[in-house]
Design a protein around this motif. Structure first.
Motif, PDB file in Angstrom:
ATOM      1  N   GLY A   1       1.090  -1.613   0.217  1.00 11.80           N
ATOM      2  CA  GLY A   1      -0.216   0.346   0.339  1.00 11.80           C
ATOM      3  C   GLY A   1       0.548   1.456  -0.363  1.00 11.80           C
ATOM      4  O   GLY A   1       1.736   1.302   0.699  1.00 11.80           O
ATOM      5  N   ILE A   2       0.460   2.081  -0.831  1.00 15.74           N
ATOM      6  CA  ILE A   2       1.623   3.724  -0.537  1.00 15.74           C
ATOM      7  C   ILE A   2       0.783   4.520   0.017  1.00 15.74           C
ATOM      8  O   ILE A   2       0.899   5.450  -0.046  1.00 15.74           O
TER       9      ILE A   2
ATOM     10  N   CYS B   1      -6.367   0.304  -7.204  1.00 14.10           N
ATOM     11  CA  CYS B   1      -7.098   0.505  -6.385  1.00 14.10           C
ATOM     12  C   CYS B   1      -8.144  -0.443  -5.813  1.00 14.10           C
ATOM     13  O   CYS B   1      -7.738  -1.341  -5.955  1.00 14.10           O
ATOM     14  N   ALA B   2      -7.888  -0.115  -4.125  1.00 13.56           N
ATOM     15  CA  ALA B   2      -8.597  -1.001  -3.805  1.00 13.56           C
ATOM     16  C   ALA B   2     -10.148  -0.008  -2.837  1.00 13.56           C
ATOM     17  O   ALA B   2      -9.410   0.908  -2.698  1.00 13.56           O
ATOM     18  N   ALA B   3     -10.853  -0.811  -2.417  1.00 16.10           N
ATOM     19  CA  ALA B   3     -12.060   0.015  -1.624  1.00 16.10           C
ATOM     20  C   ALA B   3     -12.214  -0.875  -0.421  1.00 16.10           C
ATOM     21  O   ALA B   3     -11.831  -2.196  -0.615  1.00 16.10           O
ATOM     22  N   GLY B   4     -12.424  -0.842   0.908  1.00 18.47           N
ATOM     23  CA  GLY B   4     -13.118  -1.322   2.098  1.00 18.47           C
ATOM     24  C   GLY B   4     -13.496  -0.605   2.903  1.00 18.47           C
ATOM     25  O   GLY B   4     -14.171   0.563   2.101  1.00 18.47           O
TER      26      GLY B   4
ATOM     27  N   GLY C   1      -0.593  -1.832   4.553  1.00 17.49           N
ATOM     28  CA  GLY C   1      -0.208  -3.070   4.390  1.00 17.49           C
ATOM     29  C   GLY C   1       0.039  -3.574   3.167  1.00 17.49           C
ATOM     30  O   GLY C   1       0.302  -2.680   2.070  1.00 17.49           O
ATOM     31  N   THR C   2      -0.625  -4.785   2.419  1.00 19.09           N
ATOM     32  CA  THR C   2      -0.743  -5.163   1.673  1.00 19.09           C
ATOM     33  C   THR C   2      -2.664  -5.662   1.094  1.00 19.09           C
ATOM     34  O   THR C   2      -1.939  -5.752  -0.144  1.00 19.09           O
ATOM     35  N   GLY C   3      -2.851  -4.747   1.618  1.00 19.13           N
ATOM     36  CA  GLY C   3      -4.120  -4.920   1.324  1.00 19.13           C
ATOM     37  C   GLY C   3      -5.067  -5.577   2.012  1.00 19.13           C
ATOM     38  O   GLY C   3      -6.203  -6.151   1.233  1.00 19.13           O
ATOM     39  N   THR C   4      -4.877  -6.764   3.079  1.00 16.30           N
ATOM     40  CA  THR C   4      -6.182  -7.799   3.370  1.00 16.30           C
ATOM     41  C   THR C   4      -7.280  -7.000   4.168  1.00 16.30           C
ATOM     42  O   THR C   4      -8.103  -7.590   4.271  1.00 16.30           O
ATOM     43  N   ASP C   5      -7.185  -5.584   4.410  1.00 22.88           N
ATOM     44  CA  ASP C   5      -8.343  -4.716   4.201  1.00 22.88           C
ATOM     45  C   ASP C   5      -8.924  -4.598   3.406  1.00 22.88           C
ATOM     46  O   ASP C   5     -10.652  -3.694   3.845  1.00 22.88           O
ATOM     47  N   TYR C   6      -8.953  -4.628   2.420  1.00 20.56           N
ATOM     48  CA  TYR C   6      -9.604  -4.183   1.738  1.00 20.56           C
ATOM     49  C   TYR C   6     -10.233  -5.489   0.558  1.00 20.56           C
ATOM     50  O   TYR C   6      -9.317  -6.066   0.858  1.00 20.56           O
TER      51      TYR C   6
END
Length: 126
Positions: A47-48, A96-99, A108-113
């Motif tokens: 994540g950036i 991109c990712a939404a959460g 982080g690595t995106g597990t929250d999204y």
């Protein structure tokens, strides 16, 4: 169909700029935090930058802080990532990712999204 679509990637010289867009369809982004992730060749996704649902809170990873700016236009159902002073190490695929509407959005690595786009390629090279 719920989806996120990234656009705006391409080839740019070191020091140049690009603006990535993340457009949602099939759902409204108003209630979601949105994050951008970078996957460099041969490396893990990281994540950036992320922005809260209201847009009132943002978060940046150290390598991009001061160079990248995340913003959102809920009327257009779109989140943007303005990338300035690009470096060769910024090369990679950007997702991109939404959460959930986190008060402080995580990276982080995106597990929250849980909603992801297909990615857009950015290449920084002379």
């Amino acid at each position: 169909q719920l989806q996120l679509v990234e656009s705006g990637g391409g080839l740019v010289k070191p020091g140049g700029s690009l603006r990535l867009s993340c457009a949602a369809s099939g759902f409204t982004l108003d209630y979601y935090a949105v994050a951008w992730f970078h996957q460099a060749p041969g490396k893990e996704r990281e994540g950036i930058s992320c922005i809260s649902a209201s847009g009132g809170s943002t978060n940046y990873a150290t390598p991009v802080e001061g160079r990248f700016t995340i913003s959102r236009d809920n009327a257009k159902n779109t989140v943007y990532l303005q990338m300035n002073s690009l470096k060769p190490e910024d090369t990679g695929i950007y997702y991109c990712a939404a959460g959930p509407p986190f008060r402080l959005c995580p990276l982080g690595t995106g597990t929250d999204y849980d909603k992801w786009g297909q990615g857009t390629q950015v290449t920084v090279s002379s």
